[in-house]
Write an enzyme that holds these catalytic residues in place. Structure first.
Site, PDB file in Angstrom:
ATOM      1  N   ARG A 194      63.470  -3.969 -10.375  1.00 56.34           N
ATOM      2  CA  ARG A 194      64.479  -3.798 -11.429  1.00 56.34           C
ATOM      3  C   ARG A 194      65.249  -2.490 -11.299  1.00 56.34           C
ATOM      4  O   ARG A 194      66.397  -2.396 -11.744  1.00 56.34           O
ATOM      5  CB  ARG A 194      63.815  -3.917 -12.808  1.00 56.34           C
ATOM      6  CG  ARG A 194      63.411  -5.345 -13.125  1.00 56.34           C
ATOM      7  CD  ARG A 194      62.686  -5.401 -14.445  1.00 56.34           C
ATOM      8  NE  ARG A 194      61.251  -5.436 -14.291  1.00 56.34           N
ATOM      9  CZ  ARG A 194      60.400  -4.989 -15.200  1.00 56.34           C
ATOM     10  NH1 ARG A 194      60.833  -4.432 -16.310  1.00 56.34           N
ATOM     11  NH2 ARG A 194      59.105  -5.084 -15.009  1.00 56.34           N
TER      12      ARG A 194
ATOM     13  N   GLU B  77      51.656   0.220 -16.397  1.00 56.28           N
ATOM     14  CA  GLU B  77      51.120  -0.222 -17.690  1.00 56.28           C
ATOM     15  C   GLU B  77      50.233  -1.458 -17.552  1.00 56.28           C
ATOM     16  O   GLU B  77      49.229  -1.585 -18.236  1.00 56.28           O
ATOM     17  CB  GLU B  77      52.261  -0.505 -18.687  1.00 56.28           C
ATOM     18  CG  GLU B  77      51.736  -0.770 -20.098  1.00 56.28           C
ATOM     19  CD  GLU B  77      52.815  -1.218 -21.083  1.00 56.28           C
ATOM     20  OE1 GLU B  77      53.985  -1.401 -20.688  1.00 56.28           O
ATOM     21  OE2 GLU B  77      52.467  -1.401 -22.269  1.00 56.28           O
TER      22      GLU B  77
HETATM   23  O1  LIG Z   1      55.883   3.567 -16.245  1.00 55.49           O
HETATM   24  P1  LIG Z   1      55.047   2.492 -15.644  1.00 55.49           P
HETATM   25  O2  LIG Z   1      53.811   2.191 -16.458  1.00 55.49           O
HETATM   26  O3  LIG Z   1      54.716   2.780 -14.212  1.00 55.49           O
HETATM   27  O4  LIG Z   1      55.878   1.126 -15.688  1.00 55.49           O
HETATM   28  C1  LIG Z   1      57.240   1.052 -15.339  1.00 55.49           C
HETATM   29  C2  LIG Z   1      57.487   0.145 -14.167  1.00 55.49           C
HETATM   30  O5  LIG Z   1      57.090  -1.198 -14.482  1.00 55.49           O
HETATM   31  C3  LIG Z   1      58.146  -2.086 -14.126  1.00 55.49           C
HETATM   32  O6  LIG Z   1      58.084  -2.480 -12.789  1.00 55.49           O
HETATM   33  P2  LIG Z   1      57.173  -3.668 -12.179  1.00 55.49           P
HETATM   34  O7  LIG Z   1      56.102  -3.027 -11.353  1.00 55.49           O
HETATM   35  O8  LIG Z   1      56.756  -4.608 -13.242  1.00 55.49           O
HETATM   36  O9  LIG Z   1      58.101  -4.350 -11.087  1.00 55.49           O
HETATM   37  P3  LIG Z   1      59.462  -5.180 -11.021  1.00 55.49           P
HETATM   38  O10 LIG Z   1      60.580  -4.196 -11.142  1.00 55.49           O
HETATM   39  O11 LIG Z   1      59.356  -5.756  -9.655  1.00 55.49           O
HETATM   40  O12 LIG Z   1      59.488  -6.226 -12.120  1.00 55.49           O
HETATM   41  C4  LIG Z   1      59.395  -1.264 -14.347  1.00 55.49           C
HETATM   42  O13 LIG Z   1      60.502  -1.800 -13.644  1.00 55.49           O
HETATM   43  C5  LIG Z   1      58.979   0.100 -13.843  1.00 55.49           C
HETATM   44  O14 LIG Z   1      59.169   0.230 -12.439  1.00 55.49           O
HETATM   45  N1  LIG Z   2      56.374  -3.002 -21.665  1.00 52.02           N
HETATM   46  C1  LIG Z   2      57.078  -3.169 -20.539  1.00 52.02           C
HETATM   47  N2  LIG Z   2      58.175  -3.963 -20.525  1.00 52.02           N
HETATM   48  C2  LIG Z   2      58.887  -4.139 -19.386  1.00 52.02           C
HETATM   49  N3  LIG Z   2      58.583  -3.552 -18.226  1.00 52.02           N
HETATM   50  C3  LIG Z   2      57.507  -2.737 -18.204  1.00 52.02           C
HETATM   51  N4  LIG Z   2      56.963  -2.005 -17.216  1.00 52.02           N
HETATM   52  C4  LIG Z   2      55.895  -1.376 -17.707  1.00 52.02           C
HETATM   53  N5  LIG Z   2      55.707  -1.673 -18.992  1.00 52.02           N
HETATM   54  C5  LIG Z   2      56.711  -2.516 -19.329  1.00 52.02           C
END
Ligand SMILES: O=P(O)(O)OC[C@H]1O[C@H](OP(=O)(O)OP(=O)(O)O)[C@H](O)[C@@H]1O
Ligand SMILES: Nc1ncnc2[nH]cnc12
Length: 177
Positions: free
Chosen positions: A60, A97
């Protein structure tokens, strides 16, 4: 659009990808032409001077980071999930998370001392952003600013970034998880 109007375009999905997680889904913002454009324009106003490139975290972070890079006339450095880059990489494992992952970069894409802005859609625990900032620094770049669309302040990610000398900014804050 105002920040409240942009915020209203974010969809909240309970219990995804795991029970208890309130997932803040930005697909409803990026499919709204005026909302997406306004979001990128407002992010551009948060970018400090002297930034030489934008880095975004797969997946993302690519959407917002690449759009912001084009808006600012800068190049884009992809921070990729493990195993995707066709060249030697440096990488690190981290927790977020709702799980764990590994990210990698091609260090030859970064010039020594180049100031890089880290961009992602959201910061929760800060695990992802800290890991990305660490890798960019390991590659020789300066990474002291990060920019997000959403901050979940109750999860403490911004504070963890600040402890490591990275100033984090976000357009929107969602209380709770
Ligand atoms: O602060 P944090 O607890 O580390 O969480 C934040 C991360 O979680 C999500 O990515 P995700 O790993 O779900 O990957 P995506 O972008 O491929 O959906 C979001 O895009 C951040 O990169
Ligand atoms: N609560 C949340 N919603 C969307 N993306 C996330 N990445 C980590 N935590 C998230």
């Amino acid at each position: 659009m105002t920040r409240d109007e942009i915020m209203a375009l974010v969809r909240t999905v309970p219990d995804f990808p795991a029970p208890g997680i309130l997932f803040r889904d930005l697909t409803t913002l990026i499919t709204h032409p005026a909302g997406f454009s306004s979001c990128i324009g407002q992010m551009a106003h948060c970018v400090p001077g002297g930034i030489g490139a934008i880095a975004g975290v797969e997946a993302r972070g690519f959407i917002f980071g690449a759009a912001l890079a084009v808006h600012l006339g800068l190049g884009f450095i992809p921070v990729r999930k493990a195993g995707k880059l066709p060249v030697p990489t440096i990488g690190t494992d981290y927790a977020l998370e709702y799980g764990a992952a590994r990210i990698e970069i091609d260090p030859t894409l970064l010039a020594l001392g180049q100031s890089v802005l880290l961009v992602d859609d959201l910061i929760a625990t800060g695990g992802t952003a800290l890991a990305a900032a660490h890798l960019l620094r390991e590659a020789g770049a300066v990474c002291d600013t990060a920019l997000f669309v959403i901050d979940l302040p109750d999860l403490g990610g911004m504070a963890k970034l600040a402890e490591q000398g990275v100033e984090g900014k976000a357009l929107l804050k969602f209380a709770g998880h």
